[in-house]
Motif scaffolding. Sequence first.
Motif, PDB file in Angstrom:
ATOM      1  N   GLY A  19       0.797  -1.219   0.000  1.00 45.79           N
ATOM      2  CA  GLY A  19       0.000   0.000   0.000  1.00 45.79           C
ATOM      3  C   GLY A  19       0.830   1.270   0.000  1.00 45.79           C
ATOM      4  N   SER A  20       2.123   1.147  -0.229  1.00 48.19           N
ATOM      5  CA  SER A  20       2.992   2.325  -0.249  1.00 48.19           C
ATOM      6  C   SER A  20       2.641   3.213  -1.438  1.00 48.19           C
ATOM      7  CB  SER A  20       4.461   1.910  -0.347  1.00 48.19           C
ATOM      8  OG  SER A  20       4.705   1.320  -1.613  1.00 48.19           O
ATOM      9  N   GLU A  21       3.113   4.437  -1.382  1.00 47.42           N
ATOM     10  CA  GLU A  21       2.888   5.373  -2.486  1.00 47.42           C
ATOM     11  C   GLU A  21       3.512   4.835  -3.780  1.00 47.42           C
ATOM     12  OE1 GLU A  21       0.857   8.664  -3.796  1.00 47.42           O
ATOM     13  OE2 GLU A  21       0.875   7.805  -1.788  1.00 47.42           O
ATOM     14  N   GLU A  22       4.686   4.205  -3.667  1.00 50.46           N
ATOM     15  CA  GLU A  22       5.332   3.604  -4.839  1.00 50.46           C
ATOM     16  C   GLU A  22       4.414   2.562  -5.476  1.00 50.46           C
ATOM     17  OE1 GLU A  22       8.716   4.892  -2.136  1.00 50.46           O
ATOM     18  OE2 GLU A  22       6.828   3.853  -1.837  1.00 50.46           O
ATOM     19  N   HIS A  23       3.826   1.707  -4.661  1.00 49.39           N
ATOM     20  CA  HIS A  23       2.929   0.670  -5.185  1.00 49.39           C
ATOM     21  C   HIS A  23       1.694   1.275  -5.835  1.00 49.39           C
ATOM     22  CE1 HIS A  23       4.536  -2.893  -2.555  1.00 49.39           C
ATOM     23  NE2 HIS A  23       5.448  -2.359  -3.342  1.00 49.39           N
ATOM     24  N   LYS A  24       1.134   2.309  -5.216  1.00 51.42           N
ATOM     25  CA  LYS A  24      -0.068   2.951  -5.779  1.00 51.42           C
ATOM     26  C   LYS A  24       0.222   3.540  -7.154  1.00 51.42           C
ATOM     27  CE  LYS A  24      -1.955   4.209  -1.284  1.00 51.42           C
ATOM     28  NZ  LYS A  24      -2.184   5.332  -0.361  1.00 51.42           N
ATOM     29  N   ILE A  25       1.335   4.257  -7.272  1.00 46.12           N
ATOM     30  CA  ILE A  25       1.682   4.884  -8.550  1.00 46.12           C
ATOM     31  C   ILE A  25       2.000   3.810  -9.586  1.00 46.12           C
ATOM     32  CG2 ILE A  25       3.349   6.376  -9.738  1.00 46.12           C
ATOM     33  CD1 ILE A  25       3.586   7.913  -7.008  1.00 46.12           C
ATOM     34  N   ARG A  26       2.792   2.820  -9.201  1.00 48.18           N
ATOM     35  CA  ARG A  26       3.152   1.750 -10.135  1.00 48.18           C
ATOM     36  C   ARG A  26       1.901   1.004 -10.614  1.00 48.18           C
ATOM     37  NH1 ARG A  26       6.601  -1.770  -7.402  1.00 48.18           N
ATOM     38  NH2 ARG A  26       8.369  -0.529  -8.058  1.00 48.18           N
ATOM     39  N   ASP A  27       1.001   0.680  -9.696  1.00 48.00           N
ATOM     40  CA  ASP A  27      -0.217  -0.033 -10.080  1.00 48.00           C
ATOM     41  C   ASP A  27      -1.061   0.795 -11.050  1.00 48.00           C
ATOM     42  OD1 ASP A  27       0.563  -2.150  -8.509  1.00 48.00           O
ATOM     43  OD2 ASP A  27      -0.896  -1.766  -6.905  1.00 48.00           O
ATOM     44  N   GLN A  28      -1.171   2.096 -10.783  1.00 53.22           N
ATOM     45  CA  GLN A  28      -1.944   2.975 -11.677  1.00 53.22           C
ATOM     46  C   GLN A  28      -1.318   2.994 -13.065  1.00 53.22           C
ATOM     47  OE1 GLN A  28      -4.871   4.617 -11.188  1.00 53.22           O
ATOM     48  NE2 GLN A  28      -4.743   5.157 -13.350  1.00 53.22           N
ATOM     49  N   TRP A  29      -0.006   3.119 -13.126  1.00 53.02           N
ATOM     50  CA  TRP A  29       0.678   3.167 -14.418  1.00 53.02           C
ATOM     51  C   TRP A  29       0.583   1.844 -15.159  1.00 53.02           C
ATOM     52  CZ3 TRP A  29       5.815   6.389 -13.920  1.00 53.02           C
ATOM     53  CH2 TRP A  29       5.488   7.714 -13.569  1.00 53.02           C
ATOM     54  N   LEU A  30       0.652   0.738 -14.428  1.00 51.53           N
ATOM     55  CA  LEU A  30       0.528  -0.565 -15.094  1.00 51.53           C
ATOM     56  C   LEU A  30      -0.875  -0.767 -15.667  1.00 51.53           C
ATOM     57  CD1 LEU A  30       2.594  -2.836 -12.694  1.00 51.53           C
ATOM     58  CD2 LEU A  30       3.204  -2.139 -15.026  1.00 51.53           C
ATOM     59  N   ILE A  31      -1.886  -0.358 -14.922  1.00 54.72           N
ATOM     60  CA  ILE A  31      -3.268  -0.458 -15.430  1.00 54.72           C
ATOM     61  C   ILE A  31      -3.436   0.441 -16.650  1.00 54.72           C
ATOM     62  CG2 ILE A  31      -5.673   0.129 -14.908  1.00 54.72           C
ATOM     63  CD1 ILE A  31      -5.032  -0.794 -11.982  1.00 54.72           C
ATOM     64  N   ALA A  32      -2.956   1.671 -16.546  1.00 53.91           N
ATOM     65  CA  ALA A  32      -3.111   2.633 -17.644  1.00 53.91           C
ATOM     66  C   ALA A  32      -2.322   2.233 -18.883  1.00 53.91           C
ATOM     67  CB  ALA A  32      -2.683   4.028 -17.185  1.00 53.91           C
ATOM     68  N   SER A  33      -1.334   1.369 -18.717  1.00 56.20           N
ATOM     69  CA  SER A  33      -0.486   0.992 -19.847  1.00 56.20           C
ATOM     70  C   SER A  33      -0.919  -0.297 -20.529  1.00 56.20           C
ATOM     71  CB  SER A  33       0.971   0.844 -19.374  1.00 56.20           C
ATOM     72  OG  SER A  33       1.115  -0.286 -18.531  1.00 56.20           O
ATOM     73  N   ARG A  34      -2.081  -0.786 -20.237  1.00 57.47           N
ATOM     74  CA  ARG A  34      -2.544  -2.068 -20.789  1.00 57.47           C
ATOM     75  C   ARG A  34      -2.811  -2.034 -22.290  1.00 57.47           C
ATOM     76  NH1 ARG A  34      -1.728  -6.612 -19.315  1.00 57.47           N
ATOM     77  NH2 ARG A  34      -3.676  -7.335 -20.163  1.00 57.47           N
ATOM     78  N   GLY A  35      -2.951  -0.855 -22.864  1.00 55.77           N
ATOM     79  CA  GLY A  35      -3.182  -0.767 -24.306  1.00 55.77           C
ATOM     80  C   GLY A  35      -4.650  -0.820 -24.682  1.00 55.77           C
ATOM     81  N   CYS A  36      -5.516  -0.595 -23.721  1.00 48.87           N
ATOM     82  CA  CYS A  36      -6.956  -0.703 -24.005  1.00 48.87           C
ATOM     83  C   CYS A  36      -7.699   0.627 -23.889  1.00 48.87           C
ATOM     84  CB  CYS A  36      -7.590  -1.743 -23.091  1.00 48.87           C
ATOM     85  SG  CYS A  36      -7.400  -1.368 -21.341  1.00 48.87           S
ATOM     86  N   PHE A  37      -6.994   1.707 -23.649  1.00 45.58           N
ATOM     87  CA  PHE A  37      -7.644   3.015 -23.516  1.00 45.58           C
ATOM     88  C   PHE A  37      -7.567   3.758 -24.843  1.00 45.58           C
ATOM     89  CE2 PHE A  37      -6.325   1.836 -19.270  1.00 45.58           C
ATOM     90  CZ  PHE A  37      -7.501   2.028 -18.570  1.00 45.58           C
ATOM     91  N   ASN A  38      -8.662   4.343 -25.245  1.00 46.77           N
ATOM     92  CA  ASN A  38      -8.713   5.078 -26.510  1.00 46.77           C
ATOM     93  C   ASN A  38      -8.873   6.566 -26.229  1.00 46.77           C
ATOM     94  OD1 ASN A  38      -8.542   2.863 -28.254  1.00 46.77           O
ATOM     95  ND2 ASN A  38     -10.700   2.407 -27.949  1.00 46.77           N
ATOM     96  N   GLY A  39      -7.839   7.333 -26.546  1.00 42.89           N
ATOM     97  CA  GLY A  39      -7.932   8.785 -26.453  1.00 42.89           C
ATOM     98  C   GLY A  39      -7.598   9.373 -25.102  1.00 42.89           C
ATOM     99  N   CYS A  40      -7.899   8.687 -24.021  1.00 43.44           N
ATOM    100  CA  CYS A  40      -7.653   9.228 -22.690  1.00 43.44           C
ATOM    101  C   CYS A  40      -7.074   8.124 -21.816  1.00 43.44           C
ATOM    102  CB  CYS A  40      -8.951   9.756 -22.089  1.00 43.44           C
ATOM    103  SG  CYS A  40      -8.712  10.530 -20.481  1.00 43.44           S
ATOM    104  N   VAL A  41      -5.810   8.267 -21.476  1.00 38.94           N
ATOM    105  CA  VAL A  41      -5.110   7.270 -20.674  1.00 38.94           C
ATOM    106  C   VAL A  41      -5.081   7.775 -19.225  1.00 38.94           C
ATOM    107  CG1 VAL A  41      -2.940   6.039 -20.360  1.00 38.94           C
ATOM    108  CG2 VAL A  41      -3.717   6.615 -22.666  1.00 38.94           C
TER     109      VAL A  41
END
Length: 127
Positions: A19-41
């Motif tokens: 639950g550290s800040e590092e984990h929160k940011i990394r998890d958000q970036w990994l989700i956002a980088s899945r390649g499934c968002f169109n136009g708004c990441v």
Amino acid sequence: MELWLRFGALHIEDSSVDGSEEHKIRDQWLIASRGCFNGCVPDGIDEAVSTDIGRKIVTDAIYSLLAELKKAPDKLDRNVLNLMGCGEWIADFETYRLIELSEAILDLIDGKVGSGPEDTSFMLGCR
């Protein structure tokens, strides 16, 4: 952006605290980088840099990524990129685009960018 987020997530220093800040940011970036968002990441960078610790985590990751990108080949092989789990790549990707994006995000964080999205005089990765 999604490829940049995937690489950026890999450059966030690890923390042993759940639950550290590092984990929160990394998890958000990994989700956002899945390649499934169109136009708004949903990168969450604004939220991440709103605290001193988050800002340090993000900027340290970007500087670490930038150092490696500057040593990387001019083009990143599509077959290797396809192993990253962030979309399907049909062509090699020019490294300078990721370098420009890294530098632009650092400029945004530092308040050096004064224009908004309506200004198309400069498009990242299109020099």
